[in-house]
Design a protein around this motif. Sequence first.
Motif, PDB file in Angstrom:
ATOM      1  N   GLU A   1       0.868  -1.221  -0.260  1.00 53.44           N
ATOM      2  CA  GLU A   1      -0.318   0.216  -0.020  1.00 53.44           C
ATOM      3  C   GLU A   1       0.678   1.386  -0.147  1.00 53.44           C
ATOM      4  N   ARG A   2       1.906   1.796   1.181  1.00 54.87           N
ATOM      5  CA  ARG A   2       2.827   2.488   1.078  1.00 54.87           C
ATOM      6  C   ARG A   2       3.437   2.711  -0.337  1.00 54.87           C
ATOM      7  N   TRP A   3       4.226   1.401  -1.191  1.00 57.88           N
ATOM      8  CA  TRP A   3       4.983   1.801  -2.914  1.00 57.88           C
ATOM      9  C   TRP A   3       3.719   2.201  -3.226  1.00 57.88           C
TER      10      TRP A   3
ATOM     11  N   ASN B   1       1.185   4.260  -2.311  1.00 58.73           N
ATOM     12  CA  ASN B   1       1.411   6.161  -2.280  1.00 58.73           C
ATOM     13  C   ASN B   1       2.212   6.651  -2.614  1.00 58.73           C
ATOM     14  N   ASP B   2       3.233   5.972  -2.864  1.00 63.90           N
ATOM     15  CA  ASP B   2       4.769   7.263  -2.942  1.00 63.90           C
ATOM     16  C   ASP B   2       4.762   7.376  -4.533  1.00 63.90           C
ATOM     17  N   ALA B   3       4.266   6.172  -4.992  1.00 67.91           N
ATOM     18  CA  ALA B   3       4.633   6.190  -6.586  1.00 67.91           C
ATOM     19  C   ALA B   3       3.458   7.056  -7.324  1.00 67.91           C
ATOM     20  N   SER B   4       2.531   7.112  -6.159  1.00 64.99           N
ATOM     21  CA  SER B   4       1.139   7.868  -6.771  1.00 64.99           C
ATOM     22  C   SER B   4       1.254   9.337  -6.491  1.00 64.99           C
ATOM     23  N   LYS B   5       1.876   9.839  -5.411  1.00 62.52           N
ATOM     24  CA  LYS B   5       2.143  10.920  -4.785  1.00 62.52           C
ATOM     25  C   LYS B   5       3.344  11.778  -5.355  1.00 62.52           C
ATOM     26  N   ALA B   6       4.184  10.879  -5.722  1.00 60.90           N
ATOM     27  CA  ALA B   6       4.919  11.279  -6.408  1.00 60.90           C
ATOM     28  C   ALA B   6       4.958  11.929  -7.702  1.00 60.90           C
TER      29      ALA B   6
ATOM     30  N   ARG C   1      -0.727  11.066 -10.563  1.00 57.38           N
ATOM     31  CA  ARG C   1      -1.356  11.654  -9.422  1.00 57.38           C
ATOM     32  C   ARG C   1      -3.049  11.286  -9.018  1.00 57.38           C
TER      33      ARG C   1
ATOM     34  N   TYR D   1      -3.942   8.672  -5.745  1.00 54.78           N
ATOM     35  CA  TYR D   1      -3.680   8.628  -4.602  1.00 54.78           C
ATOM     36  C   TYR D   1      -5.228   9.576  -3.728  1.00 54.78           C
ATOM     37  N   PRO D   2      -5.629   8.772  -2.439  1.00 62.00           N
ATOM     38  CA  PRO D   2      -5.084   7.822  -1.739  1.00 62.00           C
ATOM     39  C   PRO D   2      -5.384   6.680  -2.737  1.00 62.00           C
TER      40      PRO D   2
END
Length: 881
Positions: free
Chosen positions: A617-619, A621-626, A679, A682-683
């Motif tokens: 999940e974190r992976w 979310n990190d990719a989409s936030k970036a 982007r 997210y989330p």
Amino acid sequence: MYKVGILRAGPRRGLHICQPARFIQRLSSPELRSRFVDYFEKQGHTRVKSASLIPHNDKSLLFTNAGMVPFKEYFMKPDTAPYSAATSVQKCMRAGGKHNDLDNVGYTPRHHTFFEMLGNFSFGGYGKQEAIALSWRFLLEELELPLSRLRVTVLENDEEGYQLWKKQGLPDEKIVRCGMEDNFWSMGDGEGPCGPCTEIFWDTMDDSLDERWLEIWNLVFMENYRTADGKLTKLPTPCIDTGMGLERMASVLQDKRNNFQIDQFRHLIGGLRQVLKSKNVAVSSSDDPTAHEKIIADHFRAMCFLISDGVVPSNIGRGYVLRRIIRRALRSAHQVGMNEPFLTELYPHLLEGFVDGSYPELASRASSICNVVANEEATFLTTLNRGLSLLNNVFTHPDHQKSKTIPPDVAFQLYDTFGFPFDLTLIIAQEKGWTVDMKEWRNMNILPQFTGYNHDLLHQESQIVAIEATKKGKKTDVTLSIDPCPFYGLGGGQIPDSGSLTLANGSQWHVLDVFQPYEGGIALRVAPADGAKNIDRKLEQDKEFLEAGQLVQTSVDLEKRTGAEVHHTATHLLNAGLRAILKTDIVQAGSTVEPNKLRFDFTYGKPLTPSQLDAIERWINDASKAGGATNVQHMKLTDAVESGAIAAFSEKYGEMVRVIEVPGVSRELCGGTHVDDVRRLYPFKILNETSVAAGTRRIEAVAGLACIEWYKKTYEPVPDILKMLRASSTKDAAAKLEKSMQQTRDIQKRLDLVTEKLATAGEVIVHPIETQLENNTKVPVRVHLIDSDLDAGFMQKRANVLKETQAGYAHVLLSKNTIVVAVNTSKIQDHTANSILRHVLKSVKGGGGGQAEYAQGRLAEAVSDMDGIESKIIPALKARA
Ligand code: SER
């Protein structure tokens, strides 16, 4: 129609009495318009307003391309015409279909896409003689053109026409006989009214021009009708159709060498130069505008008039012509160094050319026209530079420089991804002396019939290519195919689009489902949007507009589509994220992509741990936030697989595939539709992870707006919960809830204890008697009245206790309608609980049964007090068997 190419070399017979240019009346375009129609009105013609550029009476034409188009029916049936003679200034467009001057614009002095045609028409009123006389008087008397600079052509065997011109005083040398190709006019190759014509030419006296003799007026003697198989028949009543191009005539009257120097274009091109200068773009100061200036000015007029008549940019038919016109104008602007939106700044300068209000729609629809132009401009400008640099790579690549051919996949990518109409790629190639292999481009079998990858094309004009109505019992199923089709229904787990189609008569049909009837096909299942139950009747009503060839306006449900796109791209990221975290090459075993959630099945031997799920999940979310754009590439399957793109083994791929890439994050073969930037995912939240089959796991997840909605919905009851628990936070609530649950457990324990105690407590009422049953033996019975507040569970427990503690008696317990009998068979052998109950039921109405030690029944009438026991139960027990 105007034709170029005749009388090119100047007067063949030498008659050439020159009138100096200063003697010619100077007329502005608005003056010319009004002089023309005023003159013909005075001669008994009805003034008719210009019809729309969209010919509503003629399905065979893309655009109104001549003054006679709105009157076509009247030439065939003059008695249906509301007037016997008419005059008009008609908006015309020659940029598609049979008459297409688009490619010549900018490179010749006279070609336009949009132009105005002055015309006078007779529907069985006056004939050839009058038509010639009227035109001649207009030129010589109204416009005062010098006779010396005029000459005419007639069809070679049209002796009548020849003599009529002679009667006007023209000497033989000014009447030139030409063949059918020049002096026989028809609407095109197809069916329709036609006839011999005579054309009037003007001597520009400029030998440097390709066309020293300029055709200024065409008088058609509508005498014939060409049938579909090409035969010429006679029209019952001969008619007259004449056409004079306003821009050409204005160039004569304003003494200009080409149409782009007349007043209207002076305003527009002057305005263009001003706008360019204000953006620091170098501009020409020559009187003769440059080719790019001509293209921009011509195309700008055309786009504004088309939009004012209701055409919107799309990928089919008129909409596509409009799109090509706008994009060609923008590319010309780019060529002169203009790289930002500017088109709408030209609008006031366009209006200057039409100050006489001849087209009121230009003013009344100004804001819609400018909005459509600005939108299309913005869309194209975002990709123009990227597309051009892609082309530039091809031009500078040694592999391609040898063949000077743009590879078909680049041409396709320019079209599909960068919105370059194919003809624009061709122009750019031609300017460089290159070509594009169009045949191979088509052969790539990735024909652009599905246009829904681009959100701008979700609302567009499309054409029905097939329609089928099948009866299924009482229901009628309607499916149809449109081309191009923006509705997605190509599978890959993504839910099909829905939306609507608006027919040309305004009737709306809902698109319920989209599917592939066969490889490469797209079918839409539709139903009337008004919910009409009788589909057959609705089909009959809309019949004319629901057949192949008809245009429809498409509308794809954007909210549903966007939601599906978020979850489709999220599926790709999940696929990549699982590999990254589990560090193994999982295989996708299926997926479902919906607007509000995704489901992804994959091979993996054991359940994922909470910390693995958390990391995945974190992976994501990190990719989409970036953030990161999703790139679409078309390439050979082998190249795609070699480049590391993930392919699902269950899918069947063609030789050419589509690859969706989020650089550095995911690369996957896919035909589906996706977000333009990750982007938007997210989330992201994994809702659960379960097993679907041995070795196959399933993850359900939500992303983007749907995820926010999920959180909102999940949180919705929380404030109430906090209030009920008098908690200050969810953490506090959890502690309070835990405490409250412990209390409940304690209470339950106590309650069990109390019930048990109550059950073992002393008798409520005891009434010993004896009963005598069939076998003639007697047994002592105790009758108990149980408090009506106690339930059947209590009675049962009580019966068991009595049976053990007073085993020498049979026990009859009564509470309202319930009767329970208990017998301890180790002490009482001759009677059973069941036989005692049955004995009672012989005298008291009711039913029930049971075993030797325990029986239970229901009485028709409740027994709630001692009286009831004494009057009913005791007599029943005592009754002889
Ligand atoms: N229809 C003829 C033309 O287009 C005359 O108006 O030239």
